[in-house]
Scaffold this motif. Structure first.
Motif, PDB file in Angstrom:
ATOM      1  N   GLY A  42       0.832  -1.201   0.000  1.00 15.94           N
ATOM      2  CA  GLY A  42       0.000   0.000   0.000  1.00 15.94           C
ATOM      3  C   GLY A  42       0.860   1.242   0.000  1.00 15.94           C
ATOM      4  N   ASP A  43       0.267   2.359   0.377  1.00 18.28           N
ATOM      5  CA  ASP A  43       0.959   3.649   0.351  1.00 18.28           C
ATOM      6  C   ASP A  43       1.634   3.916   1.693  1.00 18.28           C
ATOM      7  N   GLU A  44       2.845   4.474   1.655  1.00 17.25           N
ATOM      8  CA  GLU A  44       3.592   4.734   2.883  1.00 17.25           C
ATOM      9  C   GLU A  44       2.891   5.740   3.796  1.00 17.25           C
ATOM     10  N   LYS A  45       1.952   6.518   3.254  1.00 12.56           N
ATOM     11  CA  LYS A  45       1.214   7.481   4.070  1.00 12.56           C
ATOM     12  C   LYS A  45       0.120   6.831   4.906  1.00 12.56           C
ATOM     13  N   ASP A  46      -0.171   5.567   4.630  1.00 16.22           N
ATOM     14  CA  ASP A  46      -1.229   4.850   5.350  1.00 16.22           C
ATOM     15  C   ASP A  46      -0.667   4.280   6.647  1.00 16.22           C
ATOM     16  N   PRO A  47      -1.031   4.837   7.810  1.00 19.11           N
ATOM     17  CA  PRO A  47      -0.455   4.376   9.084  1.00 19.11           C
ATOM     18  C   PRO A  47      -0.867   2.968   9.483  1.00 19.11           C
ATOM     19  N   SER A  48      -1.940   2.465   8.905  1.00 21.47           N
ATOM     20  CA  SER A  48      -2.381   1.112   9.255  1.00 21.47           C
ATOM     21  C   SER A  48      -1.431   0.050   8.704  1.00 21.47           C
ATOM     22  N   LEU A  49      -0.544   0.454   7.787  1.00 24.18           N
ATOM     23  CA  LEU A  49       0.400  -0.492   7.192  1.00 24.18           C
ATOM     24  C   LEU A  49       1.732  -0.547   7.933  1.00 24.18           C
ATOM     25  N   ASP A  50       1.901   0.294   8.937  1.00 28.47           N
ATOM     26  CA  ASP A  50       3.198   0.358   9.622  1.00 28.47           C
ATOM     27  C   ASP A  50       3.604  -0.986  10.203  1.00 28.47           C
ATOM     28  N   ILE A 149       5.280 -11.100  20.398  1.00 26.74           N
ATOM     29  CA  ILE A 149       5.794  -9.765  20.116  1.00 26.74           C
ATOM     30  C   ILE A 149       4.621  -8.793  20.159  1.00 26.74           C
ATOM     31  N   TYR A 150       4.793  -7.710  20.919  1.00 25.13           N
ATOM     32  CA  TYR A 150       3.713  -6.744  21.124  1.00 25.13           C
ATOM     33  C   TYR A 150       4.054  -5.439  20.409  1.00 25.13           C
ATOM     34  N   LEU A 151       3.343  -5.178  19.312  1.00 28.40           N
ATOM     35  CA  LEU A 151       3.587  -3.986  18.498  1.00 28.40           C
ATOM     36  C   LEU A 151       2.478  -2.955  18.739  1.00 28.40           C
ATOM     37  N   ILE A 152       2.487  -2.343  19.883  1.00 29.49           N
ATOM     38  CA  ILE A 152       1.525  -1.323  20.321  1.00 29.49           C
ATOM     39  C   ILE A 152       0.112  -1.894  20.383  1.00 29.49           C
ATOM     40  N   ASP A 153      -0.570  -1.967  19.245  1.00 34.38           N
ATOM     41  CA  ASP A 153      -1.945  -2.483  19.252  1.00 34.38           C
ATOM     42  C   ASP A 153      -2.081  -3.810  18.510  1.00 34.38           C
ATOM     43  N   LEU A 264      -2.976   5.084  19.765  1.00 30.20           N
ATOM     44  CA  LEU A 264      -3.334   5.181  18.349  1.00 30.20           C
ATOM     45  C   LEU A 264      -4.839   5.303  18.184  1.00 30.20           C
ATOM     46  N   ASP A 265      -5.246   5.940  17.077  1.00 30.30           N
ATOM     47  CA  ASP A 265      -6.671   5.920  16.742  1.00 30.30           C
ATOM     48  C   ASP A 265      -6.965   4.656  15.951  1.00 30.30           C
ATOM     49  N   GLN A 266      -8.200   4.489  15.504  1.00 24.95           N
ATOM     50  CA  GLN A 266      -8.598   3.242  14.838  1.00 24.95           C
ATOM     51  C   GLN A 266      -7.905   3.035  13.494  1.00 24.95           C
ATOM     52  N   ASN A 267      -7.307   4.105  12.955  1.00 24.39           N
ATOM     53  CA  ASN A 267      -6.606   3.992  11.672  1.00 24.39           C
ATOM     54  C   ASN A 267      -5.098   3.807  11.828  1.00 24.39           C
ATOM     55  N   GLY A 268      -4.627   3.790  13.080  1.00 23.11           N
ATOM     56  CA  GLY A 268      -3.203   3.616  13.309  1.00 23.11           C
ATOM     57  C   GLY A 268      -2.436   4.912  13.440  1.00 23.11           C
ATOM     58  N   ASN A 269      -3.147   6.053  13.451  1.00 22.61           N
ATOM     59  CA  ASN A 269      -2.483   7.345  13.636  1.00 22.61           C
ATOM     60  C   ASN A 269      -2.190   7.565  15.115  1.00 22.61           C
ATOM     61  N   ASP A 450       9.281   3.939  16.843  1.00 24.10           N
ATOM     62  CA  ASP A 450       9.992   5.025  16.140  1.00 24.10           C
ATOM     63  C   ASP A 450       9.180   5.538  14.949  1.00 24.10           C
ATOM     64  N   ILE A 451       8.574   4.616  14.215  1.00 27.39           N
ATOM     65  CA  ILE A 451       7.766   5.002  13.059  1.00 27.39           C
ATOM     66  C   ILE A 451       6.567   5.839  13.491  1.00 27.39           C
ATOM     67  N   LYS A 452       5.909   5.407  14.567  1.00 26.51           N
ATOM     68  CA  LYS A 452       4.740   6.154  15.060  1.00 26.51           C
ATOM     69  C   LYS A 452       5.151   7.526  15.593  1.00 26.51           C
ATOM     70  N   LYS A 453       6.327   7.636  16.175  1.00 23.06           N
ATOM     71  CA  LYS A 453       6.808   8.931  16.652  1.00 23.06           C
ATOM     72  C   LYS A 453       7.061   9.880  15.485  1.00 23.06           C
ATOM     73  N   VAL A 454       7.561   9.336  14.380  1.00 20.58           N
ATOM     74  CA  VAL A 454       7.756  10.152  13.172  1.00 20.58           C
ATOM     75  C   VAL A 454       6.409  10.669  12.685  1.00 20.58           C
ATOM     76  N   ARG A 455       5.422   9.788  12.658  1.00 22.73           N
ATOM     77  CA  ARG A 455       4.077  10.204  12.202  1.00 22.73           C
ATOM     78  C   ARG A 455       3.494  11.262  13.140  1.00 22.73           C
ATOM     79  N   PHE A 456       3.789  11.154  14.415  1.00 22.29           N
ATOM     80  CA  PHE A 456       3.259  12.104  15.389  1.00 22.29           C
ATOM     81  C   PHE A 456       3.759  13.529  15.108  1.00 22.29           C
TER      82      PHE A 456
END
Length: 541
Positions: A42-50, A149-153, A264-269, A450-456
């Motif tokens: 998918g697209d790198e802008k989609d946080p649900s793909l992180d 392995i626990y990846l946030i949600d 995170l919200d329901q979309n991974g943001n 780290d990826i989620k912090k970048v998005r933040f």
């Protein structure tokens, strides 16, 4: 992908810029790596793909094969339920205390006062070894994964949900097979004796940390309107505090680290990043689990029987140089001739209110050895314990599961005719593998954070922001920003524009022309690049 190389996708099928793809290697020629397209995520802008990015990059396993699921579904565990003699504990007031979202409840406790000088503590752990037999497809898969392995949600589980969330989970009002460790604790918080045995329990309550904290913090006087439950928890907390005090006096190092949580919200943001401090109920469960782990380890040591220990070595002098330098810089006192763990704890207690203590803690931890699994009992330095292993989380850690098997073999079945040399070789292999898998899990968990912090910080690119210099490396200055995010100023960029450039490693001091930058300094930085794929925040002064 390594950014040093140029990549070309053969038959790219009109791919669009910014798409995340999975490719396989095809050829290397003319300083180019040629790859074949396998899948478009998918697209790198989609946080649900992180999390998928982490999954495929680190080869994480999420689903279980049809063969394993069939093996599990075709097994009638009820026929084996009563084959082993178990002590019936269903009449005890036993509870689980976990997070609100937890579904794999693998530990439960009970507590009571025997007399003014003696207390009973029971720790009851899901008997996963009853369900996961050695060398089955399920066992081989659990071994390969090594841990959950626990990846946030998101969770990449070691075991299928039928086991982790159902058969093995100590859900309330349900009969569950367990391995219990009953301990007698004195009024100082010292473990006097323990008994380990197979049991069957029926948890009375599924409690959450938030619920228990309200009781322990005197926000409520009764939990579920149950006087016996409330008294048990209040009494248990008192002895847990004494147990922690006893451990601190006998060599445990308490870093009092603040855990960084990402919501995170329901979309991974990411919608918030915040520091979380351990609560009383969380400390209670941690102390009780450590007590059980220590007691089981001591049983193996006392009987000179092989198992998988959890060991932590004393720090090496050569690794303590950065710690020595930072203490000298801030004029802190520390006796480096004495590397007893109590010396480190006394240091942390002495300077706990200093404004630079968090920076110093990080450098101290970096100087420490990493805890690993080992077939040899070398003690646990940071806990100040001669005997330690992992027994309390067999749903999510393979070493715990194997410790349960060894308890059954040596203690419950009293088997003596075991080739200990062969077993030690096997335990060596398991310990090495699980230490490696644990490290891989930590890398995955850290990278997604780290990826989620970048998005933040996405809407702050180009902005100036205040941060604190927390460390230096060969390639950059690390700056702590707001909300526990961290960015890096590349030294190469500074060198290009500087007429004079000098770094003093012992003083953590960088001189660029007429300006000086030192660890602990507040600096104004500009966010110049946010790399979502690699989870990197690049800054400029």
């Amino acid at each position: 992908m390594d950014p040093k190389y140029e990549y070309q996708i053969v038959d790219n099928n009109n791919l669009k810029e910014g798409q995340i793809v999975i490719v396989t290697f095809k050829d290397f020629a003319d300083r180019k790596i040629y790859v074949t397209l396998k899948k478009i995520l998918g697209d790198e802008k989609d946080p649900s793909l992180d999390y998928l990015l982490i999954k495929y990059k680190n080869n994480l396993k999420e689903e279980f094969s049809e063969k394993i699921i069939n093996e599990l579904n075709n097994k009638d565990f009820s026929k084996e339920k009563n084959q082993e003699k178990r002590i019936d504990l269903k009449d005890r007031l036993i509870v689980t205390i976990d997070g609100e979202e937890s579904k794999d409840l693998d530990d439960a406790i009970d507590f009571n006062i025997i007399n003014d000088n003696l207390y009973h503590l029971g720790v009851h752990i899901a008997d996963v070894s009853h369900y996961v037999k050695i060398d089955t497809e399920l066992d081989l898969e659990a071994y390969d994964r090594g841990n959950s392995i626990y990846l946030i949600d998101k969770v990449f589980p070691m075991l299928p949900k039928k086991l982790s969330n159902d058969l093995c989970s100590l859900n309330p009002k349900e009969e569950k097979l367990t391995i219990s460790c009953d301990m007698k604790i004195d009024r100082e918080g010292k473990i006097l004796e323990s008994k380990i045995y197979p049991s069957i329990i029926k948890s009375s309550y599924r409690l959450t940390y938030n619920e228990v904290d309200k009781l322990l913090n005197n926000e409520i006087t009764l939990l579920f309107n149950d006087k016996n439950l409330s008294k048990m928890l209040i009494d248990a907390n008192k002895i847990a505090n004494k147990m922690r005090k006893y451990k601190l006096e006998n060599g445990m190092i308490d870093y009092q680290l603040k855990e960084v949580k990402i919501k995170l919200d329901q979309n991974g943001n990411p919608i918030s990043i915040y520091e979380k401090i351990q609560t009383p109920s969380e400390a209670l469960i941690e102390d009780f689990m450590v007590a059980a782990n220590e007691s089981v380890a001591k049983w193996f040591s006392d009987h000179k029987l092989p198992t998988i220990f959890r060991v932590h070595a004393k720090p090496k002098y050569e690794n303590l140089e950065p710690f020595y330098n930072i203490l000298k810089l801030f004029k802190f006192e520390f006796n480096f001739k004495n590397l007893n763990s109590r010396n480190f704890q006394n240091f942390l207690e002495k300077y706990k209110n200093n404004q630079n203590i968090e920076i110093i803690k990080k450098i101290m931890i970096q100087a420490m050895e990493k805890a690993i699994y080992l077939e040899r009992n070398d003690g646990h330095y940071a806990l100040g314990l001669k005997n330690y292993l992992h027994f309390t989380s067999p749903i999510r850690r393979y070493p715990d599961l194997y410790v349960h098997r060894l308890l059954r073999l040596f203690l419950f079945q009293n088997k003596k005719d075991i080739d200990k040399k062969d077993l030690l070789n096997k335990l060596h292999e398991i310990a090495n593998h699980c230490s490696l898998k644990e490290k891989e899990a930590m890398v995955s968990e850290r990278k997604l954070a780290d990826i989620k912090k970048v998005r933040f910080l996405a809407n702050k690119e180009g902005e100036k922001i205040i941060g604190t210099i927390v460390n230096f490396s060969n390639f950059g200055i690390f700056v702590e920003l707001e909300n526990n995010t961290q960015g890096m100023i590349r030294l190469d960029n500074l060198k290009l524009s500087a007429k004079k450039y000098e770094y003093d490693e012992k003083k953590f001091l960088l001189k660029v022309d007429e300006k000086k930058y030192q660890i602990g300094d507040q600096v104004s930085v500009k966010i110049i690049s946010l790399d979502t794929i690699r989870g990197l925040i690049e800054l400029a002064l």
